[in-house]
Design a protein around this motif. Structure first.
Motif, mmCIF file in Angstrom:
data_model
loop_
_atom_site.group_PDB
_atom_site.id
_atom_site.type_symbol
_atom_site.label_atom_id
_atom_site.label_comp_id
_atom_site.label_asym_id
_atom_site.label_seq_id
_atom_site.Cartn_x
_atom_site.Cartn_y
_atom_site.Cartn_z
ATOM 1 N N ILE A 113 0.839 -1.207 0.000
ATOM 2 C CA ILE A 113 0.000 0.000 0.000
ATOM 3 C C ILE A 113 0.867 1.247 0.000
ATOM 4 N N VAL A 114 1.852 1.278 0.892
ATOM 5 C CA VAL A 114 2.703 2.466 1.007
ATOM 6 C C VAL A 114 3.473 2.715 -0.286
ATOM 7 N N GLU A 163 11.285 4.020 4.524
ATOM 8 C CA GLU A 163 10.102 3.252 4.098
ATOM 9 C C GLU A 163 9.467 2.537 5.284
ATOM 10 N N ASN A 164 10.313 1.917 6.112
ATOM 11 C CA ASN A 164 9.790 1.219 7.283
ATOM 12 C C ASN A 164 9.065 2.181 8.229
ATOM 13 N N LEU A 223 8.559 15.862 0.754
ATOM 14 C CA LEU A 223 9.865 15.330 0.337
ATOM 15 C C LEU A 223 9.733 13.870 -0.107
ATOM 16 N N LYS A 224 10.634 13.480 -1.044
ATOM 17 C CA LYS A 224 10.679 12.075 -1.494
ATOM 18 C C LYS A 224 11.522 11.275 -0.498
ATOM 19 N N ASN A 225 11.307 9.972 -0.502
ATOM 20 C CA ASN A 225 12.028 9.113 0.449
ATOM 21 C C ASN A 225 13.549 9.304 0.437
ATOM 22 N N ILE A 246 19.648 8.605 7.388
ATOM 23 C CA ILE A 246 19.274 7.197 7.566
ATOM 24 C C ILE A 246 19.094 6.576 6.184
ATOM 25 N N SER A 247 18.903 5.271 6.147
ATOM 26 C CA SER A 247 18.766 4.612 4.847
ATOM 27 C C SER A 247 17.346 4.780 4.314
#
Lengths: 314, 197
Positions: free
Chosen positions: A10-11, B162-163, B145-147, B156-157
């Protein structure tokens, strides 16, 4: 890992809706269980609504409540709701008719203070007369139908009582009536009266030959000269603080400024070399100060600047 | 916005003419009403003035509200109406006439109010997220902002970003849509392990 691989799907899609691989993975997951659609919708809703949500961090409800509080009366006011007057009076009469008689003969003349801060408020006297106060106004009243307007302006709706006149004192002037409605304003060096219905006697506090001012008429008490002067222009905006209606008929720049400063509680400073301002003919209904100023600057060739409670007109 | 103020509280404040209690009710509804008004008016001080006027009107007239949900509906509707009136007086109406007209319809207003309430709820829930999680979510959704940008900014990674986003959404959904089933300590531990791993 439980639900997490699904959530990851989903994310991935939410973060990159344009990515076909992420979309395909999501579609596959949605197909795999009929309940997944509802779960996805909840996540999507949070995702969509949280965009730009940072603006909510700037809302300071505490500070806003303090600003609002400043517009309410300072303390609990003794105002009684209009319709409950009769019931309250009847109850009071039943319980303590004798006590009231004793009280009124002893302390009925004692004055009670009533003041407004940033908002209009009203007080109903024991005889049923109603006084509506403009913001930042102050009166003292007693149970003998005597009221002192110490500052600001007020609308008086006086219950008729043939046996006892209703007397208002303001800035050295005295208004004596039997039953009527009128507006009284105390402004620097003068007291302005406008009668809405009936007729009143208006004159110096200590004088013996007051002027009769009847319904629809205005009059000004000039403190320095201790005399009353009839003034027809007063009727235009005498009660506008209550009605929100402003009317200008061939009004001079000075008159406009005075009216605006009385209506909105601001100081108006005119910085203009050109004194030949055209007369103003206009009606404004329920407008804020900024809206009036915008209209004025559109109608005429002036510019205004607002700094707190002062308006500079150029 | 948690909890509701019932009409009783308002009635009491008005009957007792208690300005402090009334200002408390104002504070309670201010965030919702302000976020509603700001959708119509770009100027925050005009928005605040309109909310003050609505409350001053109630203070003066003490309207009778029959059922408990009536107060919030009344306040939201009054704020929307006054905002629209304000826009009508200005030139903006001529430019966005159709848009404003459609946005004054009841169905639109109630959906819109519901959405604003949910946004406040989400905002509150974000404040309660674990700090790192909150920071990642903020940078993504507030600042857009994008990841990889978030990863660079926080050192950070991308995987961790994402986590963290996943954890944030999971916590938010539970808090907002399923508040009656709070995380068991077991699932929280599992979440933690997921984040570390």
């Amino acid at each position: 890992m439980g639900e997490h691989p699904d959530l990851y799907t989903i994310v991935q899609h939410l973060q990159a809706p344009e990515d076909p691989a992420a979309r395909a993975a999501l579609e596959a997951w949605l197909q795999s269980d009929a309940g997944n659609e509802a779960i996805f919708r909840e996540y999507e809703r949070i995702w969509t609504l949280s965009a730009g949500i940072g603006e909510l961090s700037g809302i300071d409800a505490e500070a806003a409540a303090r600003r609002f509080r400043a517009r309410l009366p300072q303390a609990r006011t003794a105002r009684l709701p209009w319709r409950r007057i009769a019931a309250a009076a009847a109850a009071a009469l039943l319980i303590s008719a004798g006590l009231w008689y004793w009280n009124s003969s002893r302390s009925g003349a004692r004055f009670v203070r009533f003041a407004t801060a940033g908002a209009i408020d009203s007080v109903v006297l024991e005889d049923g007369s109603r006084i509506v106060l403009k913001p930042r106004s102050e009166i003292r009243y007693n149970q003998r139908r005597e009221v002192m307007l110490d500052s600001g302006a007020a609308l008086f709706d006086v219950r008729s009582a043939p046996s006892q006149p209703f007397t208002t004192y303001a800035g050295g002037a005295k208004v004596e009536v039997l039953g009527t409605a009128y507006n009284l304003a105390s402004v620097k060096g003068q007291v302005q009266l406008y009668v809405l219905s009936g007729a009143v006697h208006f004159g110096p506090e200590a004088g013996h030959s007051p002027t009769l001012v009847s319904s629809g008429k205005g009059a000004v008490y000039l403190r320095a000269q201790q005399r009353v002067e009839m003034n027809d222009r007063l009727g235009l905006n005498a009660t506008s603080w209550r009605t929100g209606e402003l009317r200008f008929v061939d009004a001079s720049m000075q008159e406009v400024c005075e009216t605006l400063s009385a209506q909105y509680g601001v100081t108006v400073v005119v910085n203009s070399r050109n004194n030949a301002h055209p007369a103003l003919n206009a009606n404004f209904s329920q407008l804020t100060l900024d809206e009036v100023l915008q209209s004025l600057s559109a109608l005429y060739d002036y510019q205004y600047e607002r700094r707190n409670d002062t308006i500079y007109i150029r | 916005m948690t909890g509701e103020i019932h009409n009783d509280a308002v009635r009491q404040a008005l009957t007792a003419r208690d300005p402090d209690a009334f200002a408390g009710i104002y504070r309670h509804y201010f965030p919702l009403l302000f976020s509603i008004a700001r959708k119509y008016l770009p100027d925050g001080s005009t928005a605040e003035e309109i909310i003050q006027d609505v409350f001053l009107h109630i203070w003066e007239t003490a309207p009778v509200l029959e059922y408990d949900a009536a107060l919030k509906n009344y306040l939201c509707r009054a704020v929307v109406n006054r905002c629209l009136n304000h826009l009508k007086r200005n030139e903006m109406l001529r430019r966005h006439h159709a848009e404003i007209f459609s946005s004054s319809e009841d169905s639109y207003v109630s959906t819109f109010v519901e959405e604003q309430e949910l946004r406040l709820c989400i905002h509150e829930a974000i404040e309660k997220l674990p700090p790192k999680c909150r920071e990642v979510f903020r940078l993504s959704r507030f600042e857009g902002l994008k990841n990889p940008e978030i990863a660079a900014q926080l050192g950070i990674s991308v995987k961790t970003v994402e986590n963290q986003m996943t954890i944030a959404l999971k916590l938010l959904r539970t808090h907002i849509f399923h508040p009656s089933s709070p995380f068991s300590s077991k699932s929280r531990t599992r979440m933690w392990l997921f984040f570390v791993g």
